[in-house]
Design an enzyme around this catalytic site. Structure first.
Site, PDB file in Angstrom:
ATOM      1  N   GLU A 122      74.201 -17.956   5.917  1.00 51.90           N
ATOM      2  CA  GLU A 122      73.464 -16.974   5.118  1.00 51.90           C
ATOM      3  C   GLU A 122      74.495 -16.144   4.361  1.00 51.90           C
ATOM      4  OE1 GLU A 122      70.406 -15.962   4.490  1.00 51.90           O
ATOM      5  OE2 GLU A 122      70.431 -13.790   4.332  1.00 51.90           O
ATOM      6  N   CYS A 157      68.898  -8.355   5.469  1.00 46.78           N
ATOM      7  CA  CYS A 157      69.053  -9.778   5.703  1.00 46.78           C
ATOM      8  C   CYS A 157      67.683 -10.453   5.695  1.00 46.78           C
ATOM      9  CB  CYS A 157      69.716  -9.965   7.064  1.00 46.78           C
ATOM     10  SG  CYS A 157      69.952 -11.673   7.516  1.00 46.78           S
ATOM     11  N   CYS A 214      67.871 -12.210  10.149  1.00 49.35           N
ATOM     12  CA  CYS A 214      67.620 -11.396  11.344  1.00 49.35           C
ATOM     13  C   CYS A 214      66.938 -10.113  10.931  1.00 49.35           C
ATOM     14  CB  CYS A 214      68.895 -11.139  12.113  1.00 49.35           C
ATOM     15  SG  CYS A 214      70.147 -10.341  11.146  1.00 49.35           S
ATOM     16  N   HIS A 256      67.255  -5.912  12.476  1.00 49.27           N
ATOM     17  CA  HIS A 256      67.582  -4.645  11.809  1.00 49.27           C
ATOM     18  C   HIS A 256      66.424  -3.655  11.921  1.00 49.27           C
ATOM     19  CE1 HIS A 256      71.433  -5.866  10.309  1.00 49.27           C
ATOM     20  NE2 HIS A 256      70.914  -7.030   9.970  1.00 49.27           N
ATOM     21  N   ARG A 267      73.209 -13.103  16.748  1.00 48.87           N
ATOM     22  CA  ARG A 267      74.658 -13.296  16.633  1.00 48.87           C
ATOM     23  C   ARG A 267      75.467 -12.244  17.378  1.00 48.87           C
ATOM     24  NH1 ARG A 267      71.604 -14.538  13.120  1.00 48.87           N
ATOM     25  NH2 ARG A 267      71.607 -16.518  12.050  1.00 48.87           N
ATOM     26  N   SER A 287      77.827 -10.082  12.535  1.00 53.79           N
ATOM     27  CA  SER A 287      78.732 -10.878  11.698  1.00 53.79           C
ATOM     28  C   SER A 287      79.874 -10.041  11.127  1.00 53.79           C
ATOM     29  CB  SER A 287      77.977 -11.585  10.574  1.00 53.79           C
ATOM     30  OG  SER A 287      77.172 -12.616  11.118  1.00 53.79           O
ATOM     31  N   CYS A 315      76.472 -14.780   9.126  1.00 55.31           N
ATOM     32  CA  CYS A 315      75.465 -14.202   8.244  1.00 55.31           C
ATOM     33  C   CYS A 315      76.149 -13.116   7.437  1.00 55.31           C
ATOM     34  CB  CYS A 315      74.284 -13.648   8.999  1.00 55.31           C
ATOM     35  SG  CYS A 315      73.112 -12.961   7.832  1.00 55.31           S
ATOM     36  N   CYS A 319      74.102  -9.997   6.216  1.00 56.73           N
ATOM     37  CA  CYS A 319      74.136  -8.916   7.189  1.00 56.73           C
ATOM     38  C   CYS A 319      75.457  -8.191   7.196  1.00 56.73           C
ATOM     39  CB  CYS A 319      73.957  -9.485   8.594  1.00 56.73           C
ATOM     40  SG  CYS A 319      72.280  -9.519   9.112  1.00 56.73           S
TER      41      CYS A 319
HETATM   42 NI1  NFE Z   1      71.704 -11.684   8.941  1.00 49.83          NI
HETATM   43 FE1  NFE Z   1      72.214 -10.776  12.028  1.00 49.83          FE
HETATM   44  C1  NFE Z   1      72.157 -11.489  13.562  1.00 49.83           C
HETATM   45  C2  NFE Z   1      72.035  -9.102  12.699  1.00 49.83           C
HETATM   46  S1  NFE Z   1      74.179 -10.570  11.415  1.00 49.83           S
HETATM   47  S2  NFE Z   1      71.625 -12.543  10.805  1.00 49.83           S
HETATM   48  O1  NFE Z   1      72.071 -12.045  14.495  1.00 49.83           O
HETATM   49  O2  NFE Z   1      71.861  -8.147  13.141  1.00 49.83           O
HETATM   50  O3  NFE Z   1      75.191 -11.220  12.355  1.00 49.83           O
END
Ligand code: NFE
Ligand code: MG
Length: 563
Positions: free
Chosen positions: A14, A61, A64, A68, A475, A498, A542, A545
Site C-alpha cells: 500500500e 489509509c 487499516c 486508525h 502490522r 509501518s 503500508c 499509513c
Molecule cells: Ni495502512 Fe496500518 C496497519 C496501521 S500501517 S495498514 O496495520 O495502523 O502499518
C-alpha cells in the site's frame, strides 16, 4: 565493485516505497528505506472537535482504516478518562479480529506469496500429484484433483492470452524460485480461493461497522451500534450468527490452508529462516480489552530486546509509564524542517523536501524514525507472537512449537524473513479465536441485561488534556497522540506500525527495521531484486499509513534502476 540498486516503487504494497540497496559480491551490504509521498492529515486535524477526529484519521489509509478509527477514539477516551461499556469493547474487539484476519490472508496470499511462488511454472503441474501433496499436509476438503485441474486450466487460459495483467511484472523463472510445479499450483489455487475468505472477514467488519472500508459505527465513548435481538434493522441474533459463521469459516481456512501452505512453501526455502532478522528489539501492547476501564486484556504485550526472550518485560496495560514516556520520533534523516527528537505529544510535521533527482542525500524519506528508549524496534505479528510466546500464552506456544517442529527449526529462526510470515499465520489463528471469544462475551453480557453501548462526551471540560490511543494493528503497534485544549484539537500525531518498521536512520545513524533486515540478504541478479522484495514484503509495508499519504497517480509499474 559495490552496485547501487534502486527499487522504486516496491509494489504489491500500500503506497509508494522506494528501497535502495548496495550490493557487493551477490550480498546486500547497505540499505535505505524511502517513503516517497506526503499528505499530512495530522495537520488537517488541528482545531477540530476531538469527537470527529476518528472519521478523518481513518482516512490515513485504505487498508487499516478501522485501526486508525479505533486508535483515534481511544486517544480521546484516554485524554478525557471516558469508560467504554463492555458491549462496545466486545463489538470493537470482534471488528479488530475480523479486520486483522482479512489483512493477514491478503498479506500472505495476495501481497507476498508470488515472491516465492512461480505461477508460470504452475502451468506444468500435474493436478493429481498436486492433490496428493495437498492432501498429505491438510484435511481441507477443497484439496482435490478437480480443484487443482480447474485452477491450472484457468491459469493456462490466462497465460495463453499473452496478457498476464496483474501477474505481468513477476520475476517468473528467477533462479531464487525453488518450488516444484505442483506446489506452485497448490499455492496459485489457494491464492484464488483466499479472495473468498478475505471477503468473508471483511463482511463481518461491514455488518458491525455499517460499511467497509471506513467503518461508521464508532463514537468516542463506545459504539453507535443499535442492538435489539428482535429487530431486523439492528444488530440482532441473525446478524451475530452470520458474523460467527464467517469467522468460523475463515478460521478453518487459516488452520487448514494458510498455515499448511506457508509451512509447505517455507520448507523449500529453509535459508530464509536465516536471512532478514534486522532489528531484534520487539515491542507490542496488550489488545482486546475486556473491561470498561481497559485494565484486563486477552492478548499480552511487552518489550523484548536483542532477540532475547529472557529480556521480556510485560506491558500490563496502556497506562504503562515507560510506554507512554519513552516513545520519540527523530527527523534527523527525514524531509522535515528540523532535526528533532520529539515525544509525539510535542511532535511536529512541517514538510521540507531536500533531495534532488535520483540522489536521496542525508535526509531521504517522509517517514520519521520512531524509537523506544532511543532504540529502533520491530513491531508487528512477530513482536506480538514473541511476547505471547515469552508470556507462555498456551495457544500461541502450541502453534509456534507446532510450526517450528514441522519445519525442523528453533525459536531463534523466528528472527527472519520467513519467521515474520510464520508469526503472522500463528497470529491469524489466534485472532480467529479472539473473534469467536468476543462474540460469546457479547452474547453473555447482553443476556445478563446490560444494554449500554456508549458513554458519549456531551461537553468538553475546559483546559488542556493529553491522551494516547494504543492499538495492536495488523502490522503492529499503532498509537495516536492527542492534545486537546478547551475542547479542540491542539496537536495530533500518529505513530504508525509501518513508520516503526519503514523508518530511516536516526540521529545516531541506527538503521530502521526494513533497512537492517536487508543487510546480508543474497541478491542473485540485481536487475531482478527478488530477494530484497521478499524481505520487505514480509513486513507487509503500508506507506500510506507510515506517512499518512497516498499516490494520486496510482502507479503500479516496477522500476528497477541499476548503475
Ligand atoms: Ni495502512 Fe496500518 C496497519 C496501521 S500501517 S495498514 O496495520 O495502523 O502499518
Ligand atoms: Mg506520524
Amino acid at each position: 565493485m559495490a552496485k547501487r540498486v534502486i527499487i522504486d516503487p516496491i509494489t504489491r504494497i500500500e503506497g509508494h516505497l522506494r528501497v535502495d540497496v548496495e550490493v557487493d559480491g551477490g550480498t546486500i551490504k547497505n540499505a535505505w528505506s524511502s517513503a516517497q509521498m506526503f499528505r499530512g492529515i495530522e495537520t488537517i486535524l488541528q482545531g477540530r472537535d476531538p469527537r470527529d477526529a476518528w472519521v478523518f484519521a481513518q482516512r490515513f489509509c485504505g487498508v487499516c482504516t478501522t485501526s486508525h478509527a479505533l486508535a483515534s477514539v481511544r486517544s480521546v477516551e484516554d485524554a478525557m478518562q471516558v469508560e467504554v461499556p463492555k458491549n462496545a469493547q466486545y463489538i470493537r474487539n470482534i471488528i479488530i479480529a475480523a479486520h486483522n484476519l482479512q489483512d493477514s490472508i491478503v498479506h500472505f496470499y495476495h501481497l507476498s506469496a508470488l515472491d516465492w511462488v512461480d505461477i508460470v511454472s504452475a502451468t506444468k503441474a500435474d493436478p493429481a500429484k498436486a492433490a496428493a501433496i495437498a492432501q498429505s499436509i491438510s484435511e481441507w476438503p477443497g484439496n482435490n484433483v478437480h480443484e487443482f485441474a480447474a485452477a491450472k486450466e484457468r491459469l493456462i487460459k490466462f497465460v495463453n492470452t499473452g496478457k498476464l495483467g496483474i501477474f505481468g511484472s513477476g520475476y517468473w523463472g528467477h533462479p531464487a524460485m525453488k518450488l516444484p510445479p505442483e506446489v506452485n499450483l497448490i499455492a496459485f489455487a489457494h491464492y484464488l480461493r483466499a479472495l473468498d475468505y478475505q471477503r468473508l472477514a471483511s463482511q463481518a467488519v461491514a455488518v458491525l461497522g455499517g460499511k467497509e472500508p471506513h467503518i461508521q459505527n464508532l463514537c468516542v465513548g463506545g459504539v453507535a451500534t443499535a442492538i435489539n435481538m428482535d429487530n431486523p434493522a439492528t444488530l440482532n441474533m441473525e446478524r451475530i450468527a452470520l458474523i460467527r459463521k464467517n469467522i468460523e469459516t475463515v478460521k478453518q481456512f487459516i488452520d487448514q490452508v494458510y498455515v499448511p501452505d506457508l509451512l509447505a512453501v517455507g520448507g523449500f526455502y529453509p535459508e530464509w529462516f536465516n536471512y532478514g532478522a534486522g532489528v531484534k528489539n520487539y515491542m507490542s501492547i496488550p489488545e482486546f480489552p475486556t473491561d470498561s476501564r481497559n485494565t484486563e486484556f486477552m492478548d499480552v504485550g511487552g518489550i523484548i530486546t536483542d532477540g532475547d526472550l529472557g529480556s521480556f518485560r510485560q506491558i500490563k496495560d496502556w497506562n504503562d509509564t515507560e510506554l507512554r514516556s519513552k516513545i520519540t520520533e527523530s527527523t534527523a534523516h527525514a524531509w522535515y524542517t528540523e532535526n528533532s527528537v520529539l515525544h509525539p505529544w510535542e511532535g511536529k510535521s512541517e514538510p521540507k523536501y531536500t533531495s534532488s533527482g535520483e540522489e536521496l542525500g542525508d535526509k531521504y524519506t517522509w517517514c520519521k524514525a520512531p524509537r523506544y528508549n532511543g532504540k529502533p524496534f520491530q513491531v508487528g505479528p512477530l513482536a506480538q507472537v514473541l511476547a505471547a510466546y515469552a508470556a507462555k500464552d498456551p495457544k500461541t506456544v502450541s502453534l509456534v512449537d507446532y510450526c517450528l517442529r514441522k519445519a525442523g527449526l528453533q525459536p531463534k529462526h523466528l528472527h527472519s524473513t520467513l519467521g515474520r510470515h510464520v508469526a503472522r499465520a500463528v497470529r491469524a489463528s489466534v485472532l480467529a479465536d479472539r473473534g469467536l471469544e468476543n462474540i460469546d462475551l457479547l452474547l453473555n453480557n447482553l443476556a445478563s441485561g446490560d444494554r449500554e453501548y456508549a458513554n458519549p462526551i456531551d461537553k468538553f471540560k475546559s483546559g488542556e488534556f493529553k491522551g494516547v490511543g494504543f492499538h495492536e494493528a495488523p502490522r503492529g503497534i499503532l498509537s495516536h497522540w492527542i492534545v486537546i485544549n478547551n475542547g479542540a484539537i491542539k496537536r495530533y500525531q500518529a505513530v504508525v506500525p509501518s513508520t516503526w518498521t519503514a523508518g530511516p536512520r536516526d540521529a545516531d545513524n541506527n538503521m530502521g527495521p526494513y533497512e537492517a533486515s536487508l543487510v546480508g540478504n543474497p541478491m542473485a541478479n540485481s536487475e531482478q531484486p527478488l530477494e530484497a522484495i521478499r524481505t520487505i514484503h514480509s513486513f507487509d509495508p503500508c506507506i500510506a499509513c507510515a506517512v499518512h499519504t497516498f499516490d494520486p497517480e496510482g502507479k503500479e509499474l516496477v522500476r528497477v534502476k541499476v548503475d
